[in-house]
Design an enzyme around this catalytic site. Structure first.
Site, PDB file in Angstrom:
ATOM      1  N   ASP A   1      25.518   9.288  18.757  1.00 24.98           N
ATOM      2  CA  ASP A   1      24.696   8.188  17.507  1.00 24.98           C
ATOM      3  C   ASP A   1      24.376   6.958  18.622  1.00 24.98           C
ATOM      4  O   ASP A   1      24.750   6.105  18.374  1.00 24.98           O
ATOM      5  CB  ASP A   1      25.906   7.942  16.644  1.00 24.98           C
TER       6      ASP A   1
ATOM      7  N   ASP B   1      18.348   6.123  15.346  1.00 23.81           N
ATOM      8  CA  ASP B   1      19.443   5.954  14.498  1.00 23.81           C
ATOM      9  C   ASP B   1      19.621   6.688  13.198  1.00 23.81           C
ATOM     10  O   ASP B   1      19.181   6.035  12.186  1.00 23.81           O
ATOM     11  CB  ASP B   1      19.697   4.714  14.501  1.00 23.81           C
TER      12      ASP B   1
ATOM     13  N   HIS C   1      18.129  -0.432  14.054  1.00 25.30           N
ATOM     14  CA  HIS C   1      18.189  -0.938  12.538  1.00 25.30           C
ATOM     15  C   HIS C   1      16.821  -1.790  12.405  1.00 25.30           C
ATOM     16  O   HIS C   1      17.189  -2.684  11.759  1.00 25.30           O
ATOM     17  CB  HIS C   1      19.398  -2.024  12.142  1.00 25.30           C
TER      18      HIS C   1
ATOM     19  N   HIS D   1      24.779  11.173  12.202  1.00 27.03           N
ATOM     20  CA  HIS D   1      24.718  10.877  10.981  1.00 27.03           C
ATOM     21  C   HIS D   1      23.197  11.080  10.293  1.00 27.03           C
ATOM     22  O   HIS D   1      22.467  10.777  10.908  1.00 27.03           O
ATOM     23  CB  HIS D   1      25.256   9.750  10.460  1.00 27.03           C
TER      24      HIS D   1
ATOM     25  N   GLU E   1      27.337   6.787   7.324  1.00 26.75           N
ATOM     26  CA  GLU E   1      27.788   6.289   8.583  1.00 26.75           C
ATOM     27  C   GLU E   1      27.411   4.851   8.486  1.00 26.75           C
ATOM     28  O   GLU E   1      28.537   3.855   8.761  1.00 26.75           O
ATOM     29  CB  GLU E   1      27.299   6.836   9.798  1.00 26.75           C
ATOM     30  N   GLU E   2      26.376   4.346   8.149  1.00 31.59           N
ATOM     31  CA  GLU E   2      25.801   3.072   8.200  1.00 31.59           C
ATOM     32  C   GLU E   2      26.279   2.151   7.300  1.00 31.59           C
ATOM     33  O   GLU E   2      26.727   0.835   7.825  1.00 31.59           O
ATOM     34  CB  GLU E   2      24.399   2.929   8.008  1.00 31.59           C
TER      35      GLU E   2
HETATM   36 ZN   LIG Z   1      24.010   5.150  13.926  1.00 31.59          ZN
END
Ligand SMILES: [Zn+2]
Length: 456
Positions: A349, A287, A423, A275, A321-322
């Site tokens: 991912d 990510d 994150h 993503h 995606e998130e």
């Molecule tokens: Zn991800």
């Protein structure tokens, strides 16, 4: 009888020569990835010249434009965008929190959870109630929870070998915890960061809003441990936090797709993707910058070594995606609408770390046995030969409904460091290793080659 022996001998010989051919092809793929790899430089550009790219942001659009240009520059058979409406959540610029222990005020690091609402302008101050699970909320009931801030503090279970499983086991606190706490009258929710590492970095991530919306934030693991310790001594401890995030109207955005046309079956597809959107606290390097750049690299490698696929092969940069998975849903919707036959989809991912192998969903036991028997020896020299049942990814998941015969495949890199960064403000380019990234692209290009040549 003689004929039978001759026949099986010729089958054996053919299999051996096909294995030798495959082995050479895979060697070529790895050589290209390791000698002339471009994923690392591309990732550097994405991280340093564009940076964070949360859905709906100007940076996400920049990332789309740049990705399309980059794909065009490689001269693939087809490069295109898929329109998709995505949510636009913005963090705001005020995130502060402190533990109020009598007359003592101790600041702790927090960040708003994605899709959360803001606190009132002056912030929220309330007594804290610590819980380990959502079930505990039910036991406590409204009388114990109403007017309080619920503090979800169940840690990662260190006994899981794959850290993704620990994430899965603790994740309900973040996804559903705040909305369930709201039902019992909580005025806010604080969630222990979903990580094993004990440090000062809070980890954001999506929380699902229910009908009643309360502000929800992640607290660093160090902060969570401190708060829990203080609560044991002084159960009346209060917590204060302030955040001014908000949900803006949806925005038109795009999946970005590159394609090598299949020579025999142009309407049959093998997809590899990650993503393009990221969280907003850093550069979204692991990510999922690594995932998109590896996917693109797979196509570049196959084209560069002169491989002409039988089936069409796509690299897909999914959007959103998130915090919504709208890109993944759109891709599946269009696959069904355009009657595309999808053989397999691989998602990368879980970071750009050292490859271990792949997890498969949608293969029969017999088919998986065949894959292990025939392909494991070919991937074994590259340490990417862990081929197991179960795997996929959020972006490719909707394809299962759109194309029931599809095999979903999750790329499995080593998982030990991913949730140190996941994150957080630490998810930057400097935490990606060039060689590990390249080995991952080569492993995926090799698997795609094998699927394209032999099917399942
Ligand atoms: Zn991800």
């Amino acid at each position: 009888m003689k004929l039978k022996i001759l026949l099986s001998l010729s089958i054996l010989l053919a299999a051996a020569s096909s294995q030798a051919q495959d082995s050479l092809a895979i060697r070529k793929i790895y050589d290209e990835a390791l000698v002339n790899g471009q994923a690392y430089d591309n990732l550097h550009y994405l991280c340093k010249n564009i940076g964070q790219r949360i859905s709906g942001s100007a940076n996400a659009q920049k990332a789309v434009d740049w990705s399309k240009k980059l794909m065009d520059s490689y001269g693939f058979d087809h490069v295109f965008l898929q329109e998709v409406m995505v949510p636009h959540w913005v963090r705001g610029d005020k995130e502060v929190a402190k533990i109020i222990d009598g007359s003592k005020e101790i600041p702790v690091p927090i960040c708003a959870l994605g899709m959360s609402v803001a606190t009132p302008k002056e912030g929220v101050t309330a007594q804290v109630i610590e819980v380990q699970s959502l079930a505990e909320l039910k036991t406590l009931g409204e009388s114990a929870i109403k007017g309080k801030i619920v503090f979800f503090n169940r840690p990662f279970d260190p006994r899981f070998i794959e850290t993704g499983r620990a994430y899965g086991a603790a994740g309900d606190q973040r996804f559903a915890g705040p909305s369930v706490a709201a039902k019992y009258g909580a005025v806010g929710a604080i969630v222990r960061s979903l990580t094993e590492i004990i440090d000062d970095y809070p980890h954001t991530g999506t929380t699902m809003n229910g009908d009643i919306k309360i502000p929800a934030a992640a607290i660093s693991t160090k902060g969570a441990n401190l708060l829990s310790e203080i609560l044991k001594k002084s159960p009346g401890t209060k917590f204060y936090f302030k955040q001014n995030c908000e949900q803006l109207p949806d925005v038109l955005s795009y999946n970005v797709v590159a394609e090598l046309k299949g020579s025999e079956n142009p309407n049959k597809f093998i997809t590899v993707g990650g993503h393009l959107d990221s969280w907003d606290l850093a550069e979204g390097a692991s990510d999922d910058g690594t995932g998109v750049m590896q996917s693109l690299e797979v196509l570049r490698i196959l084209k560069t070594v002169g491989y002409h696929p039988k089936n069409s092969i796509r690299a897909v940069f999914f959007m959103n995606e998130e915090n919504g998975d709208k890109g993944g849903q759109k891709y599946a919707e269009l696959a069904a609408k355009n009657k595309e036959e999808h053989i397999a989809a691989i998602e990368t991912d879980e970071g750009g770390f050292t490859p271990r192998g792949f997890g498969f969903t949608g293969l029969s036991t017999a088919a998986l046995k065949g894959v292990v028997q025939n392909w494991k020896p070919l991937l074994e020299p590259y340490d990417a030969d862990k081929l197991v049942a179960g795997g996929g990814g959020t972006d490719i998941e909707p394809l299962k409904t759109a194309v029931p015969s599809i095999v979903l495949i999750g790329y499995l890199p080593d998982s030990q460091r991913y949730f140190d960064l996941h994150h957080t403000a630490k998810d930057v380019f400097e935490n990606v290793n060039k060689r590990e990234l390249e080995l991952g692209s080569a492993a995926m290009a090799s698997l795609i080659y094998l699927i394209d040549q032999h099917g399942f």
